[in-house]
Design a protein around this motif. Structure first.
Motif, short mmCIF file in Angstrom:
data_model
loop_
_atom_site.label_atom_id
_atom_site.label_comp_id
_atom_site.label_asym_id
_atom_site.label_seq_id
_atom_site.Cartn_x
_atom_site.Cartn_y
_atom_site.Cartn_z
N ILE B 145 -3.72 1.57 -1.51
CA ILE B 145 -4.01 2.58 -2.53
C ILE B 145 -2.90 3.63 -2.55
CG2 ILE B 145 -5.56 4.45 -3.18
CD1 ILE B 145 -7.88 2.77 -2.23
N LYS B 146 -2.55 4.07 -1.35
CA LYS B 146 -1.52 5.11 -1.25
C LYS B 146 -0.23 4.67 -1.95
CE LYS B 146 1.00 7.31 2.53
NZ LYS B 146 1.84 8.24 2.27
N LEU B 147 0.16 3.44 -1.68
CA LEU B 147 1.41 2.97 -2.28
C LEU B 147 1.25 2.67 -3.76
CD1 LEU B 147 2.70 0.70 0.59
CD2 LEU B 147 3.71 2.82 -0.22
N ALA B 148 0.11 2.07 -4.12
CA ALA B 148 -0.07 1.65 -5.52
C ALA B 148 -0.14 2.86 -6.45
CB ALA B 148 -1.31 0.79 -5.67
N LEU B 149 -0.59 4.00 -5.94
CA LEU B 149 -0.68 5.18 -6.80
C LEU B 149 0.54 6.08 -6.72
CD1 LEU B 149 -4.42 6.24 -6.42
CD2 LEU B 149 -3.37 4.84 -8.18
N ALA B 158 5.01 -4.14 -3.74
CA ALA B 158 4.51 -5.45 -3.32
C ALA B 158 5.48 -6.06 -2.32
CB ALA B 158 4.32 -6.36 -4.52
N ALA B 159 6.77 -5.96 -2.64
CA ALA B 159 7.78 -6.52 -1.75
C ALA B 159 7.75 -5.81 -0.39
CB ALA B 159 9.17 -6.38 -2.39
N GLN B 160 7.60 -4.49 -0.47
CA GLN B 160 7.56 -3.68 0.76
C GLN B 160 6.39 -4.09 1.65
OE1 GLN B 160 7.92 0.40 -0.53
NE2 GLN B 160 7.49 1.15 1.53
N LEU B 161 5.26 -4.44 1.01
CA LEU B 161 4.09 -4.83 1.78
C LEU B 161 4.12 -6.32 2.14
CD1 LEU B 161 1.33 -2.97 -0.25
CD2 LEU B 161 1.99 -2.48 2.10
N GLY B 162 5.09 -7.02 1.58
CA GLY B 162 5.19 -8.44 1.84
C GLY B 162 4.11 -9.25 1.16
N VAL B 163 3.69 -8.84 -0.03
CA VAL B 163 2.68 -9.61 -0.78
C VAL B 163 3.19 -9.80 -2.21
CG1 VAL B 163 0.78 -8.67 0.57
CG2 VAL B 163 1.46 -7.53 -1.53
N SER B 164 2.50 -10.66 -2.96
CA SER B 164 2.90 -10.84 -4.35
C SER B 164 2.35 -9.71 -5.20
CB SER B 164 2.38 -12.17 -4.88
OG SER B 164 0.99 -12.07 -5.11
N TYR B 165 2.95 -9.53 -6.37
CA TYR B 165 2.53 -8.46 -7.26
C TYR B 165 1.07 -8.67 -7.69
CZ TYR B 165 2.57 -5.52 -11.46
OH TYR B 165 2.28 -4.60 -12.42
N GLY B 166 0.73 -9.91 -7.99
CA GLY B 166 -0.64 -10.23 -8.41
C GLY B 166 -1.64 -9.90 -7.32
#
Lengths: 245, 192
Positions: B145-149, B158-166
């Motif tokens: 949440i912190k990053l997405a907002l 997404a890249a920073q968290l190592g996950v896909s955008y979806g």
């Protein structure tokens, strides 16, 4: 679909519905008061999270701006000395008593915990090359020789040009704490501590120390407790916690 | 309630929002001494005064930016009232000697000032509840949440968290949905 979940509401407000979904949602929203309330609730929650949790460059700049003005306009030293002068003689007994109690609490014959734990070396990540005396190297040398005032002066403009650089922010924070700009230093350190940097828990530890420096042991402990057992400085944090208890 | 007219002092709020040095300096020049005097005379010191002053300005900034605060009363009494109330709340928390809960004798404060200050305080109370619930989420959810907002690009995050955008989007709405549920439950509890 006539009942929407919280997830739908989030997707609607965040603009992540496709047009068909959005049309159905908006048709409902027009006359469904319950749904209107839910949308308003999420908007409100989102606003709070954006202002208090998420990082935002403009917000950080605004806060830094205030912090520097605060230093100019609220200056504690003057006030303290003014208070001292106005103390009448017959109150000196109180002062003496307070000094004795203070001495017992402070207990200088025990080693000062802050100094004992605040020994950090700045690891140079500058490449040593032909023009070795890069600004970063100068900052590193000043920091490691204990000249925090100079380190601060060099780090400040570097950080201004590279605001996302947590490493610079971490060392600047420490330098500020060391040179008695504890509050501002702590803002920088907490920013690193609350972020996702490699130095997250090192910064957490230093935030704790900054409180210790101000004799605020409960805040110090609170921050030490944030360091998880997986962190490399967990043992150090636990050791300090024990000494504080 | 009739639509409130925006007060001409709104320029202070706009100045904070734009991080306008000239206006912010004006705020410090005009009001810092008053806040200092009040707090130093009420069991505080200059450091406390500085903190309160800064916190209130940040509150106003956040309200203006994220909740589109519009000033419907004069700025000076409003801002001074906010500072005083914040300080009184802090004293209460520290349970220091009771302070004269006299909102102010010196200033001639109108109803409009009180009602806007009350509104803002209510908002702050709500925010505090939301944040308390936020802290109860899992660490992963809080991180997402912190990053997405933040104002960073979602793809980059997404890249920073190592996950896909979806995945990030899906996870974000899941986390926020459970936060909303927790908040609703808490609000029902306190209302019921």
């Amino acid at each position: 679909m006539d009942k929407f979940s919280e997830k739908d509401i989030v997707n609607y407000v965040d603009g992540e519905m496709d047009s068909a979904e959005r049309n159905t949602f908006e048709a409902q929203l027009l006359h469904n008061q319950e749904l209107q309330k839910e949308v308003a609730l999420y908007r409100n929650i989102k606003a709070t999270l954006q202002s208090h949790v998420a990082d935002n460059r403009a917000d950080a700049q605004f806060k830094n701006h205030l912090a520097s003005l605060n230093k100019q306009y609220f200056n504690k030293q003057e006030r303290a000395s003014a208070k001292m002068r106005s103390l009448p003689w017959n109150k000196l007994w109180y002062v003496a008593a307070i000094l004795v109690v203070g001495l017992l609490v402070w207990a200088p014959w025990n080693k000062n915990l802050y100094q004992q734990y605040s020994n950090t070396q700045m690891v140079s990540f500058a490449e040593r090359g032909a023009n070795d005396r890069s600004e970063l190297q100068k900052a590193t040398d000043a920091f490691n020789s204990g000249d925090f005032k100079k380190a601060k002066e060099i780090l400040m403009p570097l950080l201004n040009n590279d605001q996302q650089n947590d490493v610079l922010r971490y060392y600047l924070g420490i330098s500020q704490v060391e040179t008695n700009e504890v509050k501002i230093g702590r803002i920088n350190l907490s920013k690193v501590a609350l972020g996702y940097s490699l130095l997250k828990y090192d910064a957490t530890f230093y935030v704790a120390l900054s409180y210790l420096k101000e004799k605020n042991e409960s805040a110090c402990k609170e921050w030490l407790h944030k360091i998880p057992s997986s962190a490399s400085n967990y043992n150090k944090a636990q050791e300090l916690l024990k000494k504080l208890n | 309630m009739a639509a409130n007219k925006i007060h001409s002092d709104q320029f202070y709020i706009d100045g904070l929002l734009a991080n306008d040095s000239r206006i912010i300096k004006q705020i410090y020049d005009k009001f810092s001494a008053k806040v200092k005097r009040y707090i130093c005379n009420n069991s505080g010191d200059e450091d406390d005064a500085g903190d309160i002053f800064q916190e209130c300005l940040i509150d106003l900034y956040n309200q203006a930016k994220y909740k589109s605060l519009k000033l419907t009363c004069p700025f000076e009494p409003f801002f001074l009232l906010l500072c005083k109330r914040k300080w009184l709340n802090q004293l209460k928390k520290k349970s220091v000697i009771p302070v004269t809960k006299n909102d102010d004798g010196l200033l001639n404060i109108g109803e409009d000032v009180f009602s806007q200050a009350d509104e803002l305080e209510e908002e702050e109370r709500q925010s505090a509840l939301y944040l308390k619930m936020f802290d109860k989420l899992s660490e992963r959810c809080r991180e997402i949440i912190k990053l997405a907002l933040s104002d960073e690009h979602q793809e980059k995050i997404a890249a920073q968290l190592g996950v896909s955008y979806g995945y990030l989007r899906k996870k974000k709405s899941e986390c926020l949905a459970s936060l909303i549920q927790m908040i609703k439950m808490e609000e029902n509890k306190s209302n019921g």
